[in-house]
Enzyme design. Structure first.
Site, PDB file in Angstrom:
ATOM      1  N   CYS B 100       0.765  -1.819  -0.288  1.00 37.41           N
ATOM      2  CA  CYS B 100       0.071   0.347  -0.285  1.00 37.41           C
ATOM      3  C   CYS B 100       1.144   1.401   0.317  1.00 37.41           C
ATOM      4  O   CYS B 100       1.870   1.201   0.196  1.00 37.41           O
ATOM      5  CB  CYS B 100      -1.099  -0.057   1.088  1.00 37.41           C
ATOM      6  SG  CYS B 100      -1.885   1.733   1.110  1.00 37.41           S
ATOM      7  N   ASN B 204      -9.279   3.396   4.271  1.00 31.29           N
ATOM      8  CA  ASN B 204      -8.531   4.361   4.361  1.00 31.29           C
ATOM      9  C   ASN B 204      -7.780   4.985   2.934  1.00 31.29           C
ATOM     10  O   ASN B 204      -7.305   5.988   2.800  1.00 31.29           O
ATOM     11  CB  ASN B 204      -7.592   4.714   5.869  1.00 31.29           C
ATOM     12  CG  ASN B 204      -5.983   3.753   4.999  1.00 31.29           C
ATOM     13  OD1 ASN B 204      -6.448   2.707   3.973  1.00 31.29           O
ATOM     14  ND2 ASN B 204      -4.862   3.397   5.943  1.00 31.29           N
ATOM     15  N   HIS B 205      -8.389   4.608   1.662  1.00 31.40           N
ATOM     16  CA  HIS B 205      -7.777   4.311   0.322  1.00 31.40           C
ATOM     17  C   HIS B 205      -8.262   5.551  -0.110  1.00 31.40           C
ATOM     18  O   HIS B 205      -9.821   6.185   0.159  1.00 31.40           O
ATOM     19  CB  HIS B 205      -7.922   3.625  -0.236  1.00 31.40           C
ATOM     20  CG  HIS B 205      -6.413   2.584   0.168  1.00 31.40           C
ATOM     21  ND1 HIS B 205      -7.328   1.166   0.354  1.00 31.40           N
ATOM     22  CD2 HIS B 205      -5.900   3.006   0.769  1.00 31.40           C
ATOM     23  CE1 HIS B 205      -6.412   0.658   0.457  1.00 31.40           C
ATOM     24  NE2 HIS B 205      -5.599   1.584   1.433  1.00 31.40           N
ATOM     25  N   HIS B 333       4.609   2.194   2.058  1.00 33.96           N
ATOM     26  CA  HIS B 333       4.600   2.071   3.298  1.00 33.96           C
ATOM     27  C   HIS B 333       4.530   0.933   4.111  1.00 33.96           C
ATOM     28  O   HIS B 333       4.184   0.429   5.084  1.00 33.96           O
ATOM     29  CB  HIS B 333       4.351   2.906   3.655  1.00 33.96           C
ATOM     30  CG  HIS B 333       2.656   3.696   3.378  1.00 33.96           C
ATOM     31  ND1 HIS B 333       2.216   4.703   2.899  1.00 33.96           N
ATOM     32  CD2 HIS B 333       1.408   2.408   3.416  1.00 33.96           C
ATOM     33  CE1 HIS B 333       0.973   4.200   2.838  1.00 33.96           C
ATOM     34  NE2 HIS B 333       0.330   3.471   3.445  1.00 33.96           N
ATOM     35  N   SER B 384      -4.879  13.082   7.619  1.00 41.61           N
ATOM     36  CA  SER B 384      -6.089  12.284   7.117  1.00 41.61           C
ATOM     37  C   SER B 384      -6.381  13.919   6.035  1.00 41.61           C
ATOM     38  O   SER B 384      -6.284  14.568   5.675  1.00 41.61           O
ATOM     39  CB  SER B 384      -6.955  13.143   8.670  1.00 41.61           C
ATOM     40  OG  SER B 384      -7.183  14.789   8.676  1.00 41.61           O
ATOM     41  N   MET B 385      -8.054  13.552   5.682  1.00 48.98           N
ATOM     42  CA  MET B 385      -8.448  14.006   4.817  1.00 48.98           C
ATOM     43  C   MET B 385      -8.543  15.601   5.310  1.00 48.98           C
ATOM     44  O   MET B 385      -9.326  16.671   4.291  1.00 48.98           O
ATOM     45  CB  MET B 385      -9.832  12.983   3.860  1.00 48.98           C
ATOM     46  CG  MET B 385     -10.834  13.108   4.637  1.00 48.98           C
ATOM     47  SD  MET B 385     -12.205  12.287   4.195  1.00 48.98           S
ATOM     48  CE  MET B 385     -13.198  12.094   6.019  1.00 48.98           C
ATOM     49  N   HIS B 407       5.024   7.388   7.696  1.00 46.09           N
ATOM     50  CA  HIS B 407       3.684   6.760   6.116  1.00 46.09           C
ATOM     51  C   HIS B 407       2.506   8.199   6.479  1.00 46.09           C
ATOM     52  O   HIS B 407       1.896   7.923   5.830  1.00 46.09           O
ATOM     53  CB  HIS B 407       3.566   5.764   6.788  1.00 46.09           C
ATOM     54  CG  HIS B 407       2.342   5.119   7.488  1.00 46.09           C
ATOM     55  ND1 HIS B 407       1.724   4.960   8.150  1.00 46.09           N
ATOM     56  CD2 HIS B 407       0.813   4.489   6.281  1.00 46.09           C
ATOM     57  CE1 HIS B 407       1.157   4.650   8.681  1.00 46.09           C
ATOM     58  NE2 HIS B 407       0.282   4.600   7.725  1.00 46.09           N
ATOM     59  N   GLY B 410      -1.400   8.669  11.448  1.00 45.42           N
ATOM     60  CA  GLY B 410      -1.748   7.832  12.635  1.00 45.42           C
ATOM     61  C   GLY B 410      -2.936   7.797  13.612  1.00 45.42           C
ATOM     62  O   GLY B 410      -3.154   8.569  13.861  1.00 45.42           O
ATOM     63  N   LYS B 483     -12.773   9.902  -2.100  1.00 43.87           N
ATOM     64  CA  LYS B 483     -12.793   8.631  -0.893  1.00 43.87           C
ATOM     65  C   LYS B 483     -13.758   7.137  -1.255  1.00 43.87           C
ATOM     66  O   LYS B 483     -14.211   7.146  -2.473  1.00 43.87           O
ATOM     67  CB  LYS B 483     -13.597   9.372   0.196  1.00 43.87           C
ATOM     68  CG  LYS B 483     -13.739   8.561   1.431  1.00 43.87           C
ATOM     69  CD  LYS B 483     -12.676   8.497   2.330  1.00 43.87           C
ATOM     70  CE  LYS B 483     -12.881   6.907   3.222  1.00 43.87           C
ATOM     71  NZ  LYS B 483     -12.847   6.179   2.781  1.00 43.87           N
TER      72      LYS B 483
END
Lengths: 173, 484
Positions: B100, B204-205, B333, B384-385, B407, B410, B483
């Site tokens: 990923c 989270n992609h 990562h 974060s977005m 990466h 978190g 998202k």
């Protein structure tokens, strides 16, 4: 740690998920006591506890928990597509991993959302599962939820507890 | 959450848990971060990192990056370098989403030029780059061609016309893991992944349209070398991996290792640390299958980058080349690689597991493309977005962490807790008010990724700089998010 004891982190946060407490009436001989609930797991994952009077009912409830994590209104899933699966593993918890992996694989590889209609588990070792699945293809306006990547070995446990059977699973999403 | 009392400060931004903190530890645990970040880590991070420190063949220390949080087996944000002759390989040290990673594509567009067309751009990206659970890609492959993908990675994609040689030069490992062997991959994995090339995934992609603000330029000279030249510049960053194919490879080998662990004679510390000796047949088979999944992810991001260029070109009615849509870097990562690294004054080949950690090569490293030889490797840290992302650069002091850094931000909150706190629809409205426009495949999935569920990306980026893992180059602000 004994495999007969619950691992830390599992007993907290029950019923905190909006999907928690959905009942699964499916599973061979499951009766009213078959259920699952989502619990707090690792921060990036979803975890659940499945319970029932027999190993078969716990395996069916685990399948229903996976379905509830994947799709809205899992109880309204159709039954137009049917599959039969036969799986074998040297340990019962590995059989549970393999079972959930099969359902995740059917979703990605065959675009099928499936629940267990009838499950038998024979042990072991080796442990053998035979299941009749029913479900429907992805699509048709049904809203999908989490993209469950896999069932993990984190805190994985299945066994007898409090006079019934219980399984604890962490899903990587 | 509280850091264990045994955790001792080592130097600025670095703490250590000594051998003896947990039974069986062979080496210490080294934790990177400021006191606040370390105090906020779940206690399981320290337990898991200490369990990793008990694995055979581990060199120097079990490392924890500043953005670490509780995973399974390894913490997410964990780094473990193994002696390949004595050590093990563990799927739990890599993750289910093998390789990923992140890609950053810069452009010549200014925000003022894009702003009136942002909604149309997001709609087109959401329509043409499949995302969400069960999504199928736009590239049709038979089994034989999919095996080519598994062998050749992004090189396959460029051969097929999805990109160019510069993309490969600016992709980690040149876009291909050389040890991939499709014979080590199950038919089930191939069938699961064959239709997923060109899909973003879920969880989270994401794919973000970002803007470089004047205050975000930390090192203008390095930023310029990376193609980030001016305030107001529009860039595209996306995060995705090897999709169901990688998940299946990991699942297949996790079960295989769990079955075989007793015969390896290895201590079973935790079952989610299932592993095999790297030089065993099983260890080698997993390494080759994992490399196939890494190649699938590299091909996936290359195909998506190409599709991004097509969407921009269609929207602006211009040739993609005239929009300056060039890859800055593609870096993963979640992987394990054989790497030549300096250890105690000599070069050694080590098997480096990075799970939620990014390689960060220093200036002058021979594996860097010519354009980045002087600057060090670009590192892409997805925030974060809601809070934006960072571009960092590798530094020579990173040798102490096997050239590894953070990466992402978190997580600090479970997906369940995040969903309880906000509905996805309300979050989208709030974000739009702040100028961040979202297209989401799932409301629940959107809520799970809310900014409050993550650490501060600013704090993480700064912590990597203080600890000497990497340095800050530019902060990028989101204006649009597709998202998964």
């Amino acid at each position: 740690m004994s495999r007969d004891e619950p691992r830390t982190g599992w007993a907290t946060g029950r019923g905190t998920d909006p999907r928690a407490g959905r009942r699964s009436g499916s599973g061979s001989g499951s009766g009213d006591r078959t259920s699952f609930e989502f619990v707090e797991g690792a921060t990036s994952d979803l975890a659940f506890v499945a319970r029932g009077p027999t190993p078969e009912s716990v395996f069916a409830a685990a399948a229903q928990a996976l379905l509830a994590a994947t799709v809205e209104e899992p109880e309204r899933l159709g039954a137009g597509v049917r599959r039969r699966v036969v799986l074998e593993e040297p340990a019962l918890d590995l059989l549970l991993l393999r079972w959930l992996d099969e359902l995740i694989w059917l979703r990605d590889a065959r675009q099928l959302l499936m629940r267990a209609e009838h499950v038998t588990v024979q042990g072991g070792p080796p442990w053998r599962l035979e299941a009749e699945l029913a479900g429907e293809p992805i699509g048709g306006g049904r809203r999908l939820l989490a993209d469950v990547k896999a069932a993990t070995a984190h805190g994985l446990w299945v066994g007898e507890r409090d006079g019934g059977w219980e399984a604890r699973v962490t899903l990587d999403v | 959450m509280a850091a264990p009392s045994a955790l001792q400060p080592l130097r600025a931004g670095v703490f250590e848990l000594p051998v003896g903190f947990r039974p069986g530890m062979r080496v210490p645990v080294r934790v990177y971060g400021d006191a606040e970040l370390v105090a906020a880590m779940d206690d399981q991070v320290f337990v898991q990192a200490a369990n990793v420190a008990a694995l055979p063949g581990l060199v120097d220390a079990s490392l924890v990056m500043p953005d670490a949080h509780w995973g399974y087996g390894f913490p997410i944000g964990g780094v473990a370098a193994m002696d390949p002759e004595e050590g093990v390989i563990s799927p739990g040290g890599i993750g289910f989403d093998i390789n990923c990673g992140m890609r950053l594509v810069r452009s010549d567009l200014d925000w003022a030029e894009l702003e009136p067309r942002l909604d149309a751009l997001l709609d087109a990206l959401a329509e043409r780059i499949p995302a969400g659970t069960g999504a199928r890609g736009f590239v049709e492959l038979d089994d034989d061609e999919f095996r080519e993908v598994l062998r050749d990675g992004a090189r396959w994609a460029v051969r097929r016309g999805f990109g160019d040689a510069e993309d490969l030069a600016r992709t980690e490992s040149g876009g291909c893991y050389p040890d991939a062997d499709p014979a080590c991959v199950s038919e089930r994995a191939i069938e699961r992944g064959r239709h997923q090339i060109g899909t973003l995934g879920a969880g989270n992609h994401y794919l973000e349209i970002q803007v470089l603000r004047p205050e975000g330029l930390r090192d203008a000279r390095t930023a310029r070398a990376f193609g980030l030249e001016r305030a107001g510049q529009v860039v595209v960053m996306f995060h995705c991996g090897s999709r169901g194919f990688g998940h299946q490879v990991a699942s297949d080998y996790l079960r295989e290792f769990l079955r075989r662990m007793p015969s390896f004679g290895l201590p079973v510390i935790e079952r989610d640390l299932a592993c095999a000796p790297f030089r065993s047949d099983e260890g080698q088979a997993y390494f080759r299958a994992m490399s196939c999944a890494a190649n699938m992810s590299l091909a996936n991001r290359q195909v998506i980058a190409h599709r991004v260029r097509e969407v921009f070109a269609d929207l602006f009615g211009r040739d993609p080349a005239t929009l300056g849509l060039r890859t800055v870097y593609d870096v993963a990562h979640n992987n394990a690689r054989l790497e030549r690294l300096p250890v105690a004054g000599r070069e050694r080949t080590l098997l480096v597991h990075r799970k939620g950690a990014t390689r960060a090569l220093p200036p002058g490293h021979p594996e860097l493309p010519e354009a980045y030889r002087e600057t060090g490797q670009p590192v892409l840290v997805g925030g974060s977005m809601e809070t934006g992302s960072y571009v960092l650069a590798g530094v020579s002091t990173g040798a102490s962490s096997f050239y590894s850094t953070a990466h992402g931000s978190g997580r600090t909150m479970s997906r369940t807790q995040a969903r309880k706190r906000v509905h996805g629809r309300e979050l989208r409205r709030q974000m739009a008010e702040r100028g961040i426009h979202v297209r989401a495949a799932s409301w629940a999935g959107l809520a799970e990724e809310a900014g409050f569920a993550y650490k501060s990306v600013e704090a993480v980026a700064e912590a990597t700089e203080v600890a000497g893992l990497s340095r800050r180059v530019a902060h990028l602000v989101p204006v649009g998010n597709v998202k998964g």
